[in-house]
Design a protein around this motif. Structure first.
Motif, PDB file in Angstrom:
ATOM      1  N   ILE A   1     -25.121   8.753  58.043  1.00  9.70           N
ATOM      2  CA  ILE A   1     -23.955   9.615  58.235  1.00  9.70           C
ATOM      3  C   ILE A   1     -23.513  10.208  56.900  1.00  9.70           C
ATOM      4  CG2 ILE A   1     -21.515   9.645  58.918  1.00  9.70           C
ATOM      5  CD1 ILE A   1     -22.307   7.451  60.996  1.00  9.70           C
ATOM      6  N   ALA A   2     -23.493   9.390  55.862  1.00 11.84           N
ATOM      7  CA  ALA A   2     -23.141   9.887  54.527  1.00 11.84           C
ATOM      8  C   ALA A   2     -24.145  10.947  54.080  1.00 11.84           C
ATOM      9  CB  ALA A   2     -23.082   8.739  53.528  1.00 11.84           C
ATOM     10  N   GLY A   3     -25.419  10.710  54.346  1.00  6.35           N
ATOM     11  CA  GLY A   3     -26.452  11.690  54.010  1.00  6.35           C
ATOM     12  C   GLY A   3     -26.325  12.969  54.810  1.00  6.35           C
ATOM     13  N   ASN A   4     -25.600  12.903  55.923  1.00  7.63           N
ATOM     14  CA  ASN A   4     -25.363  14.080  56.757  1.00  7.63           C
ATOM     15  C   ASN A   4     -24.076  14.798  56.341  1.00  7.63           C
ATOM     16  OD1 ASN A   4     -26.402  15.678  58.877  1.00  7.63           O
ATOM     17  ND2 ASN A   4     -24.954  14.797  60.328  1.00  7.63           N
ATOM     18  N   GLY A   5     -23.478  14.367  55.242  1.00  9.67           N
ATOM     19  CA  GLY A   5     -22.357  15.090  54.661  1.00  9.67           C
ATOM     20  C   GLY A   5     -20.972  14.581  54.962  1.00  9.67           C
ATOM     21  N   PHE A   6     -20.860  13.445  55.624  1.00  7.46           N
ATOM     22  CA  PHE A   6     -19.547  12.905  55.960  1.00  7.46           C
ATOM     23  C   PHE A   6     -19.173  11.769  55.007  1.00  7.46           C
ATOM     24  CE2 PHE A   6     -21.015  14.643  60.034  1.00  7.46           C
ATOM     25  CZ  PHE A   6     -19.902  15.376  60.418  1.00  7.46           C
ATOM     26  N   ALA A   7     -17.887  11.680  54.698  1.00  6.40           N
ATOM     27  CA  ALA A   7     -17.384  10.556  53.912  1.00  6.40           C
ATOM     28  C   ALA A   7     -17.388   9.314  54.812  1.00  6.40           C
ATOM     29  CB  ALA A   7     -15.979  10.841  53.407  1.00  6.40           C
ATOM     30  N   ILE A   8     -17.776   8.205  54.251  1.00 10.22           N
ATOM     31  CA  ILE A   8     -17.799   6.940  54.989  1.00 10.22           C
ATOM     32  C   ILE A   8     -16.597   6.101  54.593  1.00 10.22           C
ATOM     33  CG2 ILE A   8     -19.069   4.752  55.267  1.00 10.22           C
ATOM     34  CD1 ILE A   8     -20.292   7.145  56.743  1.00 10.22           C
ATOM     35  N   ASP A   9     -15.867   5.629  55.582  1.00 10.45           N
ATOM     36  CA  ASP A   9     -14.760   4.697  55.373  1.00 10.45           C
ATOM     37  C   ASP A   9     -15.394   3.312  55.414  1.00 10.45           C
ATOM     38  OD1 ASP A   9     -12.427   3.170  55.459  1.00 10.45           O
ATOM     39  OD2 ASP A   9     -11.387   4.599  56.761  1.00 10.45           O
ATOM     40  N   LEU A  10     -15.911   2.888  54.282  1.00 10.58           N
ATOM     41  CA  LEU A  10     -16.784   1.719  54.198  1.00 10.58           C
ATOM     42  C   LEU A  10     -16.217   0.441  54.827  1.00 10.58           C
ATOM     43  CD1 LEU A  10     -19.622   1.107  53.293  1.00 10.58           C
ATOM     44  CD2 LEU A  10     -18.727   0.546  51.026  1.00 10.58           C
ATOM     45  N   PRO A  11     -14.947   0.104  54.639  1.00 13.63           N
ATOM     46  CA  PRO A  11     -14.446  -1.122  55.272  1.00 13.63           C
ATOM     47  C   PRO A  11     -14.612  -1.141  56.799  1.00 13.63           C
ATOM     48  CG  PRO A  11     -12.902  -0.385  53.605  1.00 13.63           C
ATOM     49  CD  PRO A  11     -13.931   0.706  53.767  1.00 13.63           C
ATOM     50  N   LEU A  12     -14.550   0.028  57.426  1.00 13.25           N
ATOM     51  CA  LEU A  12     -14.703   0.080  58.885  1.00 13.25           C
ATOM     52  C   LEU A  12     -16.133  -0.224  59.304  1.00 13.25           C
ATOM     53  CD1 LEU A  12     -12.544   3.220  59.751  1.00 13.25           C
ATOM     54  CD2 LEU A  12     -11.846   0.811  59.627  1.00 13.25           C
TER      55      LEU A  12
END
Length: 144
Positions: free
Chosen positions: A115-126
């Motif tokens: 998802i991050a590689g697809n351009g979205f920020a990741i809310d890592l704790p979730l």
């Protein structure tokens, strides 16, 4: 010189009235406040858009139970989910094909990376909350 990376905003993929409705439904049906519901729904949309855009690549992506709560809530709002799919999946419908048992193979964190590689920020704790439990996505499928 580094080039700035454009981060995609999940809110741009959902009509504002639908976004507000989904947040209200999440708060109504779960122990989430509005802030948590917004965080989770944003990650669910990033996940669904990535699943649609990466369809057919055999990536076997899947989210953990926490983000999946929001995926399921959106799917249950069938009129809005169907319209979302039609708009972003070439008129198609992205079906949900879960397995009964959750896998413990790193799928959740690998999915976050995709998802991050697809351009979205990741809310890592979730995503880290379910990293050990992983996804119930059917192996070998393009499920979400």
């Amino acid at each position: 010189m580094a080039t700035a990376v454009q981060i995609r905003d999940p809110k741009t993929f959902v009509d504002p009235a639908v976004w507000d409705r989904e947040i209200a439904l999440l708060v109504r049906d779960n122990p989430f406040d509005v802030v948590m519901a917004e965080r989770l729904f944003g990650q669910a949309i990033a996940y669904l858009i990535t699943a649609m855009e990466k369809w057919g690549q055999g990536l076997e992506i899947g989210c953990g139970a926490l983000v999946d709560t929001d995926v399921h809530a959106f799917i249950l709002d069938t009129i809005n989910y169907r319209a979302f799919c039609a708009r972003h999946f070439n008129g198609g419908f992205l079906e949900h094909v879960p397995e009964i048992d959750r896998k413990a193979d790193g799928t959740v964190m690998r999915t976050a990376q995709i998802i991050a590689g697809n351009g979205f920020a990741i809310d890592l704790p979730l995503w880290e909350a379910d990293a050990a439990k992983c996804s119930p996505c059917t192996p070998g499928s393009n499920c979400h």
